[in-house]
Design a protein around this motif. Structure first.
Motif, PDB file in Angstrom:
ATOM      1  N   SER A 120      -0.530  10.291  -4.651  1.00 38.97           N
ATOM      2  CA  SER A 120      -1.682   9.394  -4.491  1.00 38.97           C
ATOM      3  C   SER A 120      -2.983   9.959  -5.068  1.00 38.97           C
ATOM      4  O   SER A 120      -3.737   9.242  -5.713  1.00 38.97           O
ATOM      5  CB  SER A 120      -1.892   9.045  -3.020  1.00 38.97           C
ATOM      6  OG  SER A 120      -0.871   8.177  -2.593  1.00 38.97           O
ATOM      7  N   HIS A 121      -3.261  11.254  -4.809  1.00 32.97           N
ATOM      8  CA  HIS A 121      -4.502  11.847  -5.338  1.00 32.97           C
ATOM      9  C   HIS A 121      -4.281  12.544  -6.671  1.00 32.97           C
ATOM     10  O   HIS A 121      -5.227  13.100  -7.237  1.00 32.97           O
ATOM     11  CB  HIS A 121      -5.087  12.862  -4.349  1.00 32.97           C
ATOM     12  CG  HIS A 121      -5.961  12.250  -3.310  1.00 32.97           C
ATOM     13  ND1 HIS A 121      -7.221  11.749  -3.564  1.00 32.97           N
ATOM     14  CD2 HIS A 121      -5.738  12.026  -1.990  1.00 32.97           C
ATOM     15  CE1 HIS A 121      -7.742  11.270  -2.455  1.00 32.97           C
ATOM     16  NE2 HIS A 121      -6.864  11.413  -1.483  1.00 32.97           N
TER      17      HIS A 121
ATOM     18  N   LYS B 146      -6.236   4.165  -5.861  1.00 32.25           N
ATOM     19  CA  LYS B 146      -7.140   5.278  -6.205  1.00 32.25           C
ATOM     20  C   LYS B 146      -7.385   5.264  -7.725  1.00 32.25           C
ATOM     21  O   LYS B 146      -8.013   4.339  -8.211  1.00 32.25           O
ATOM     22  CB  LYS B 146      -6.573   6.589  -5.681  1.00 32.25           C
ATOM     23  CG  LYS B 146      -6.631   6.623  -4.142  1.00 32.25           C
ATOM     24  CD  LYS B 146      -6.238   7.947  -3.530  1.00 32.25           C
ATOM     25  CE  LYS B 146      -6.486   7.926  -2.029  1.00 32.25           C
ATOM     26  NZ  LYS B 146      -5.263   8.007  -1.227  1.00 32.25           N
TER      27      LYS B 146
ATOM     28  N   THR C  35      -0.204   5.364  -5.107  1.00 36.40           N
ATOM     29  CA  THR C  35      -1.028   4.212  -4.752  1.00 36.40           C
ATOM     30  C   THR C  35      -1.652   3.591  -5.991  1.00 36.40           C
ATOM     31  O   THR C  35      -1.921   4.285  -6.979  1.00 36.40           O
ATOM     32  CB  THR C  35      -2.140   4.626  -3.762  1.00 36.40           C
ATOM     33  OG1 THR C  35      -2.914   3.471  -3.437  1.00 36.40           O
ATOM     34  CG2 THR C  35      -3.074   5.685  -4.330  1.00 36.40           C
TER      35      THR C  35
ATOM     36  N   SER D 207       0.117   8.919   6.539  1.00 40.05           N
ATOM     37  CA  SER D 207       1.182   7.928   6.329  1.00 40.05           C
ATOM     38  C   SER D 207       2.556   8.593   6.227  1.00 40.05           C
ATOM     39  O   SER D 207       3.565   7.999   6.613  1.00 40.05           O
ATOM     40  CB  SER D 207       0.905   7.105   5.071  1.00 40.05           C
ATOM     41  OG  SER D 207       0.701   7.941   3.944  1.00 40.05           O
TER      42      SER D 207
ATOM     43  N   GLY E 225      -2.217  -1.640  -3.235  1.00 42.20           N
ATOM     44  CA  GLY E 225      -0.814  -1.586  -3.649  1.00 42.20           C
ATOM     45  C   GLY E 225      -0.306  -0.163  -3.669  1.00 42.20           C
ATOM     46  O   GLY E 225      -1.070   0.782  -3.860  1.00 42.20           O
TER      47      GLY E 225
ATOM     48  N   ASP F 160       2.408  16.283  -0.220  1.00 38.69           N
ATOM     49  CA  ASP F 160       1.368  15.641  -1.017  1.00 38.69           C
ATOM     50  C   ASP F 160       1.301  16.372  -2.352  1.00 38.69           C
ATOM     51  O   ASP F 160       1.542  17.588  -2.401  1.00 38.69           O
ATOM     52  CB  ASP F 160      -0.006  15.802  -0.330  1.00 38.69           C
ATOM     53  CG  ASP F 160      -0.259  14.774   0.773  1.00 38.69           C
ATOM     54  OD1 ASP F 160       0.713  14.136   1.227  1.00 38.69           O
ATOM     55  OD2 ASP F 160      -1.423  14.634   1.184  1.00 38.69           O
TER      56      ASP F 160
ATOM     57  N   ASP G 266       4.095  12.891  -2.887  1.00 36.27           N
ATOM     58  CA  ASP G 266       3.148  11.784  -2.822  1.00 36.27           C
ATOM     59  C   ASP G 266       2.041  12.070  -3.831  1.00 36.27           C
ATOM     60  O   ASP G 266       1.225  12.957  -3.625  1.00 36.27           O
ATOM     61  CB  ASP G 266       2.603  11.668  -1.395  1.00 36.27           C
ATOM     62  CG  ASP G 266       1.612  10.519  -1.243  1.00 36.27           C
ATOM     63  OD1 ASP G 266       1.076  10.049  -2.267  1.00 36.27           O
ATOM     64  OD2 ASP G 266       1.349  10.121  -0.095  1.00 36.27           O
TER      65      ASP G 266
ATOM     66  N   HIS H 153      -0.348  13.749   4.280  1.00 37.33           N
ATOM     67  CA  HIS H 153      -1.122  12.562   4.638  1.00 37.33           C
ATOM     68  C   HIS H 153      -0.573  11.872   5.897  1.00 37.33           C
ATOM     69  O   HIS H 153       0.630  11.891   6.152  1.00 37.33           O
ATOM     70  CB  HIS H 153      -1.074  11.588   3.458  1.00 37.33           C
ATOM     71  CG  HIS H 153      -2.018  10.441   3.561  1.00 37.33           C
ATOM     72  ND1 HIS H 153      -1.628   9.199   3.993  1.00 37.33           N
ATOM     73  CD2 HIS H 153      -3.338  10.348   3.293  1.00 37.33           C
ATOM     74  CE1 HIS H 153      -2.669   8.380   3.968  1.00 37.33           C
ATOM     75  NE2 HIS H 153      -3.717   9.054   3.548  1.00 37.33           N
TER      76      HIS H 153
ATOM     77  N   ASN I 188       5.133   5.125   2.161  1.00 38.48           N
ATOM     78  CA  ASN I 188       5.490   6.311   2.953  1.00 38.48           C
ATOM     79  C   ASN I 188       6.062   5.927   4.316  1.00 38.48           C
ATOM     80  O   ASN I 188       6.957   6.586   4.834  1.00 38.48           O
ATOM     81  CB  ASN I 188       4.268   7.215   3.142  1.00 38.48           C
ATOM     82  CG  ASN I 188       3.907   7.945   1.850  1.00 38.48           C
ATOM     83  OD1 ASN I 188       4.756   8.167   1.000  1.00 38.48           O
ATOM     84  ND2 ASN I 188       2.643   8.302   1.714  1.00 38.48           N
TER      85      ASN I 188
ATOM     86  N   ALA J 220       0.862  -1.182   0.000  1.00 30.73           N
ATOM     87  CA  ALA J 220       0.000   0.000   0.000  1.00 30.73           C
ATOM     88  C   ALA J 220       0.898   1.231   0.000  1.00 30.73           C
ATOM     89  O   ALA J 220       2.078   1.136   0.356  1.00 30.73           O
ATOM     90  CB  ALA J 220      -0.892   0.016   1.246  1.00 30.73           C
ATOM     91  N   CYS J 221       0.355   2.384  -0.365  1.00 33.76           N
ATOM     92  CA  CYS J 221       1.151   3.609  -0.284  1.00 33.76           C
ATOM     93  C   CYS J 221       1.424   3.965   1.176  1.00 33.76           C
ATOM     94  O   CYS J 221       2.422   4.595   1.495  1.00 33.76           O
ATOM     95  CB  CYS J 221       0.465   4.762  -1.008  1.00 33.76           C
ATOM     96  SG  CYS J 221       1.519   6.220  -1.110  1.00 33.76           S
ATOM     97  N   PHE J 222       0.518   3.527   2.066  1.00 35.09           N
ATOM     98  CA  PHE J 222       0.781   3.755   3.495  1.00 35.09           C
ATOM     99  C   PHE J 222       2.130   3.131   3.868  1.00 35.09           C
ATOM    100  O   PHE J 222       2.922   3.709   4.619  1.00 35.09           O
ATOM    101  CB  PHE J 222      -0.353   3.149   4.339  1.00 35.09           C
ATOM    102  CG  PHE J 222      -0.555   3.873   5.641  1.00 35.09           C
ATOM    103  CD1 PHE J 222      -1.621   4.738   5.824  1.00 35.09           C
ATOM    104  CD2 PHE J 222       0.355   3.710   6.688  1.00 35.09           C
ATOM    105  CE1 PHE J 222      -1.782   5.420   7.024  1.00 35.09           C
ATOM    106  CE2 PHE J 222       0.192   4.395   7.886  1.00 35.09           C
ATOM    107  CZ  PHE J 222      -0.876   5.258   8.049  1.00 35.09           C
TER     108      PHE J 222
HETATM  109  C1  LIG Z   1      -4.680   7.423  -0.017  1.00 37.88           C
HETATM  110  C2  LIG Z   1      -3.356   7.986   0.281  1.00 37.88           C
HETATM  111  C3  LIG Z   1      -2.325   7.192   0.778  1.00 37.88           C
HETATM  112  C4  LIG Z   1      -2.536   5.747   1.156  1.00 37.88           C
HETATM  113  O1  LIG Z   1      -2.639   4.933   0.037  1.00 37.88           O
HETATM  114  P1  LIG Z   1      -2.951   3.389   0.236  1.00 37.88           P
HETATM  115  O2  LIG Z   1      -2.334   2.745  -0.961  1.00 37.88           O
HETATM  116  O3  LIG Z   1      -4.438   3.245   0.292  1.00 37.88           O
HETATM  117  O4  LIG Z   1      -2.303   2.964   1.498  1.00 37.88           O
HETATM  118  C5  LIG Z   1      -1.092   7.769   0.975  1.00 37.88           C
HETATM  119  N1  LIG Z   1      -0.869   9.075   0.708  1.00 37.88           N
HETATM  120  C6  LIG Z   1      -1.848   9.873   0.246  1.00 37.88           C
HETATM  121  C7  LIG Z   1      -1.557  11.304  -0.044  1.00 37.88           C
HETATM  122  C8  LIG Z   1      -3.118   9.361   0.026  1.00 37.88           C
HETATM  123  O5  LIG Z   1      -4.078  10.165  -0.420  1.00 37.88           O
END
Ligand SMILES: *Cc1c(COP(=O)(O)O)cnc(C)c1O
Length: 396
Positions: free
Chosen positions: A210-211, A242, A239, A138, A249, A179, A208, A136, A115, A110-112
């Motif tokens: 992710s979004h 999303k 991630t 994480s 993952g 982020d 990051d 975030h 990070n 996961a991205c968690f």
């Molecule tokens: C959703 C998110 C994560 C976590 O991603 P996962 O793969 O669901 O663990 C990490 N960083 C940011 C900025 C996110 O928005």
């Protein structure tokens, strides 16, 4: 033994409920998509998933995953360095690096975890991490696990970042971390300016995405594309949960020596299972699709612009955004919950956020657009917002 602790937890849980902060969960019985069915039998339009490209139930990804089940089985039963590395993992890592214009990629569960496992192996007491205050959870946890000196700058505040960079000249190496898109406002990190300051004060940068991956930038390469910084940022995390298919993952992609060191020392990589082959296979297909055509990225950008413009025209107070997150500002916690409940009755599924998730008096409804939405879905949502907005006195 449990009696006292049970009493304690029961008290804490009632306090959470009394404060109105208890998180309930709605149960979905259909695939994730523009239209979803709840276990109550109600079918609603979904405007609160991170399904930005509408890939969560994409037929090509489902097919790629099914094929991989036949060719590669279900699970890896191992961490990567013992016997959990498959050809599909390596191929996905290569494809993600090509997508972002980076040198190498390392996958995580996961991205968690990406990070959580990125700072501690790279930096020590002699170094500095300079982190945006709205990063975030994480990233915050990952920074806590690392012995580097910590600096925090106000969200996207470049004067404050510069101050912190000056202070951090005392340390050996400096890493600015942000982020790409801040998920509550949908604002994009000012990466151009961050990169410039990093150059001026001899710092590295981590974003990051992710979004923002799949969402921001004309071809969805993220904030590094928006600011023309492809290949220039040392560390990118992201991630697969999303826009990139929505399953599970995460990854870190960037300079090859950094990735190589993470494979040696990053604890969530060394001590946690590798992602199932079917997820890697669908991920490969996802990157291929996004490279072959820009259809989904274009549709998402069209939808976002369409929705934002019509909502502003209807009279709503909308935060400016360069992402697919649209914050409809209400400023009142109770109102945000009432409005979300009434919208659900109208068949529109959105979430109201209020303190402490957002600052006091900054309550809002967050709408997330998707390439899965058709114009008729957007029109229906705008009509419902307008109707409920009038009922609740949000609109005159
Ligand atoms: C959703 C998110 C994560 C976590 O991603 P996962 O793969 O669901 O663990 C990490 N960083 C940011 C900025 C996110 O928005």
């Amino acid at each position: 033994m449990y009696t006292n602790f049970k009493e304690f937890l029961t008290g804490e849980l009632s306090a959470i409920k009394e404060a109105g902060l208890f998180k309930g969960e709605r149960i979905i019985v259909s695939p994730q998509g523009a239209e979803i069915t709840l276990n109550t039998g109600q079918t609603v339009l979904n405007f609160c998933a991170n399904n930005y490209l509408g890939l969560s139930a994409n037929k090509k990804l489902v097919e790629a995953a099914k094929n991989a089940l036949d060719t590669h089985g279900y699970g890896m039963s191992s961490v990567r360095f013992i016997c959990g590395t498959g050809d599909l993992h390596k191929e996905l890592e290569r494809k993600l690096a090509d997508f972002f214009g980076t040198e190498d990629t390392i996958l995580y569960a996961a991205c968690f975890d990406a990070n959580g496992g990125v700072f501690e192996p790279l930096l020590s007491e002699q170094d500095a991490i300079i982190s945006d205050s709205l990063n975030h959870a994480s990233i915050i946890d990952g920074v806590r696990l690392c012995k580097a000196q910590r600096y925090r700058y106000a969200n996207a505040d470049m004067n404050d970042l510069e101050e912190k960079l000056k202070e951090a000249q005392a340390q050996r190496f400096r890493l600015i971390v942000t982020d790409g898109v801040f998920s509550m406002d949908g604002n994009v990190a000012p990466l151009g300016k961050i990169y410039e300051l990093a150059g001026k004060y001899n710092a590295m940068v981590m974003v990051d995405e992710s979004h923002s991956a799949g969402v921001v930038g004309d071809t969805g390469r993220g904030v590094t594309e928006l600011y023309n910084l492809k290949g220039k940022i040392e560390i990118i995390t992201g991630t697969l949960g999303k826009a990139f298919g929505g399953a599970i993952g995460g990854f870190t992609t960037g300079k090859k020596e950094i990735i190589e060191m993470l494979r040696q020392r990053s604890r969530p990589y060394l001590f946690s299972n590798s992602i199932p082959p079917l997820v890697a296979a669908a991920g490969i297909r996802m990157v291929e699709m996004m490279t072959e055509t820009n259809e989904l990225q274009d549709k998402l950008h069209f939808n976002t612009k369409y929705f934002m413009e019509k909502m502003m025209k209807a009279g709503f107070d909308i935060k400016p955004t360069q992402s697919a997150i649209c914050a409809v500002m209400l400023y009142d916690a109770k109102l945000s919950q009432e409005m979300a409940a009434k919208l659900l009755n109208e068949g529109i599924y959105v979430t109201g956020f209020y303190y402490p998730v957002v600052p006091k008096d900054q309550a809002r409804i967050r709408v997330q657009l998707s390439a899965a939405h058709e114009t008729e879905h957007l029109d229906k949502a705008i009509a419902a917002f307008t109707k409920v907005g009038k009922e609740l006195g949000v609109l005159k």
